[in-house]
Design a protein around this motif. Structure first.
Motif, short mmCIF file in Angstrom:
data_model
loop_
_atom_site.label_atom_id
_atom_site.label_comp_id
_atom_site.label_asym_id
_atom_site.label_seq_id
_atom_site.Cartn_x
_atom_site.Cartn_y
_atom_site.Cartn_z
N SER A 201 7.10 -29.89 -1.70
CA SER A 201 7.69 -29.75 -0.35
C SER A 201 6.65 -29.61 0.76
CB SER A 201 8.60 -28.53 -0.31
OG SER A 201 7.85 -27.33 -0.50
N THR A 202 5.40 -29.31 0.39
CA THR A 202 4.41 -28.97 1.41
C THR A 202 3.09 -29.67 1.12
OG1 THR A 202 5.42 -26.78 1.64
CG2 THR A 202 3.24 -27.07 2.59
N LEU A 203 2.46 -30.19 2.17
CA LEU A 203 1.13 -30.76 2.07
C LEU A 203 0.14 -29.72 2.59
CD1 LEU A 203 -0.14 -33.50 1.23
CD2 LEU A 203 -0.17 -34.10 3.66
N LEU A 204 -0.79 -29.33 1.74
CA LEU A 204 -1.72 -28.25 2.07
C LEU A 204 -3.12 -28.80 2.30
CD1 LEU A 204 -0.49 -25.80 -0.69
CD2 LEU A 204 -0.16 -25.50 1.76
N ASP A 205 -3.64 -28.52 3.50
CA ASP A 205 -5.01 -28.91 3.82
C ASP A 205 -5.89 -27.66 3.76
OD1 ASP A 205 -7.20 -30.42 4.55
OD2 ASP A 205 -6.14 -31.44 6.19
N ARG A 206 -7.16 -27.78 4.08
CA ARG A 206 -8.07 -26.64 4.06
C ARG A 206 -7.56 -25.55 5.01
NH1 ARG A 206 -11.13 -31.13 3.40
NH2 ARG A 206 -12.73 -31.10 1.75
N LEU A 207 -7.60 -24.31 4.53
CA LEU A 207 -7.19 -23.18 5.34
C LEU A 207 -8.19 -22.95 6.47
CD1 LEU A 207 -5.45 -20.51 5.70
CD2 LEU A 207 -7.17 -19.43 4.23
N SER A 208 -7.68 -22.67 7.66
CA SER A 208 -8.53 -22.32 8.79
C SER A 208 -8.12 -20.97 9.34
CB SER A 208 -8.41 -23.37 9.92
OG SER A 208 -8.96 -24.60 9.50
N THR A 209 -9.11 -20.12 9.59
CA THR A 209 -8.87 -18.82 10.24
C THR A 209 -9.88 -18.69 11.36
OG1 THR A 209 -10.36 -17.72 8.66
CG2 THR A 209 -8.01 -17.72 8.12
N GLY A 210 -9.40 -18.60 12.59
CA GLY A 210 -10.32 -18.57 13.72
C GLY A 210 -11.13 -19.85 13.78
N GLN A 211 -12.45 -19.73 13.78
CA GLN A 211 -13.33 -20.89 13.81
C GLN A 211 -13.86 -21.27 12.43
OE1 GLN A 211 -16.42 -19.91 16.64
NE2 GLN A 211 -15.04 -20.06 18.39
N ARG A 212 -13.34 -20.64 11.37
CA ARG A 212 -13.82 -20.88 10.01
C ARG A 212 -12.80 -21.70 9.23
NH1 ARG A 212 -17.17 -18.39 5.97
NH2 ARG A 212 -17.04 -19.84 4.21
N THR A 213 -13.28 -22.74 8.57
CA THR A 213 -12.46 -23.54 7.66
C THR A 213 -12.97 -23.31 6.24
OG1 THR A 213 -11.99 -25.22 9.33
CG2 THR A 213 -11.69 -25.85 7.03
N TRP A 214 -12.03 -23.07 5.31
CA TRP A 214 -12.37 -22.67 3.95
C TRP A 214 -12.14 -23.82 2.97
CZ3 TRP A 214 -14.27 -17.73 3.85
CH2 TRP A 214 -13.94 -16.91 4.95
N ASP A 215 -12.93 -23.83 1.91
CA ASP A 215 -12.82 -24.84 0.87
C ASP A 215 -12.98 -24.12 -0.47
OD1 ASP A 215 -13.32 -26.86 -1.06
OD2 ASP A 215 -14.18 -28.19 0.44
N VAL A 216 -11.97 -24.17 -1.32
CA VAL A 216 -12.01 -23.44 -2.59
C VAL A 216 -13.14 -23.93 -3.49
CG1 VAL A 216 -10.43 -24.93 -3.90
CG2 VAL A 216 -10.53 -22.46 -4.39
N ASN A 217 -13.56 -25.18 -3.33
CA ASN A 217 -14.65 -25.71 -4.14
C ASN A 217 -15.98 -25.04 -3.81
OD1 ASN A 217 -13.06 -27.93 -5.38
ND2 ASN A 217 -12.97 -28.66 -3.26
#
Length: 262
Positions: A201-217
């Protein structure tokens, strides 16, 4: 899969035991298959930890591993467990000594009480069948993706035997507990963004918080917002069956809760 106590963590908690109870842990070499976490018995304490000790006190030396805490349930502890059973409560056995957990399971089995939980990989694996036979629930600590998958696979036959509908995780993040690190060697098959959620149901891109974008890798599960990415990472290793089991984890917990409450 149980986590070994690292020297610094174990020493700090052992000092806390001294300061709160007046004594360090008391341990013996285990004679059976069940065991508690190994306590480091040699080496100098780091200065920042040694300063926490009262003057003239040093950490004790312990006998060879595997270690078993000599203390089990007190009479008051047994009274508490019996009271929890009478009230339809859930009894958490993680962080009990194996001696205390064994006696607690004896009490639960005598009462036929299903309300028992091992929430984050601290119960001895030899207790798993007893927990499932009662109708209890077991969830795994938030290990890195490869270790989590390995433990999930190891315990699949037991869950099938007791018809457990799902599998959960317990991150246990509290300052000492760690969130899952990036998967080693993930350059060959990394999580690719965006990815689709398990239910589609959902397309998930990299999480962003403030000016930081996260990548689980790269970042691992640096915060709770990266848990879906961690699950996707495990799906790459184990396929949809693991994710299906995780999706059923809440149902497993609710069944135990409802059965305990009567």
């Amino acid at each position: 899969m149980r986590r070994p106590l690292e020297l610094k963590q174990g020493a700090i908690v052992n000092i806390g035991n001294l300061l709160s109870t007046g004594s360090f842990w008391q341990a013996r070499t285990c004679t059976g298959p069940e065991h508690d976490n190994t306590i480091d018995r040699a080496g100098a304490l780091p200065d920042q930890i040694a300063r926490l000790l009262p003057p003239g006190v040093s950490l004790p030396l312990y006998p060879p591993a595997p270690h078993c805490n000599t203390r089990g349930l007190t009479a008051l502890g047994e009274h508490m467990v019996q009271g929890m059973i009478q009230r339809g409560m859930l009894v958490e056995i993680d962080h009990m000594s194996v001696k205390a957990a064994d006696r607690t399971l004896d009490l639960l089995e005598a009462a036929g009480h299903p309300g028992v939980v091992s929430s984050h990989s601290w119960a001895d694996p030899s207790f798993f069948a007893r927990i499932y036979a009662l109708g209890g629930v077991i969830t795994q600590y938030g290990h890195n993706a490869e270790d989590f998958v390995a433990e999930w696979r190891r315990t699949v036959p037991l869950r099938r035997q007791y018809q457990v509908p799902g599998y959960g995780y317990g991150l246990d993040v509290n300052g000492l507990g760690r969130l899952p690190a990036p998967r080693a060697g993930n350059t060959a098959n990394p999580v690719t963004y965006p990815f689709t959620s398990y239910d589609g149901s959902t397309l998930l891109d990299r999480l962003s918080t403030g000016q930081r974008t996260w990548d689980v890798n790269v970042d691992g599960v640096a915060n709770y917002g990266l848990v879906p990415d961690w699950v996707e990472d495990m799906r790459l290793l184990a396929g949809p069956d693991l994710v299906r089991d995780l999706a059923g984890g809440a149902e497993s917990y609710l069944r135990t809760w409802e059965a305990a409450a009567g």
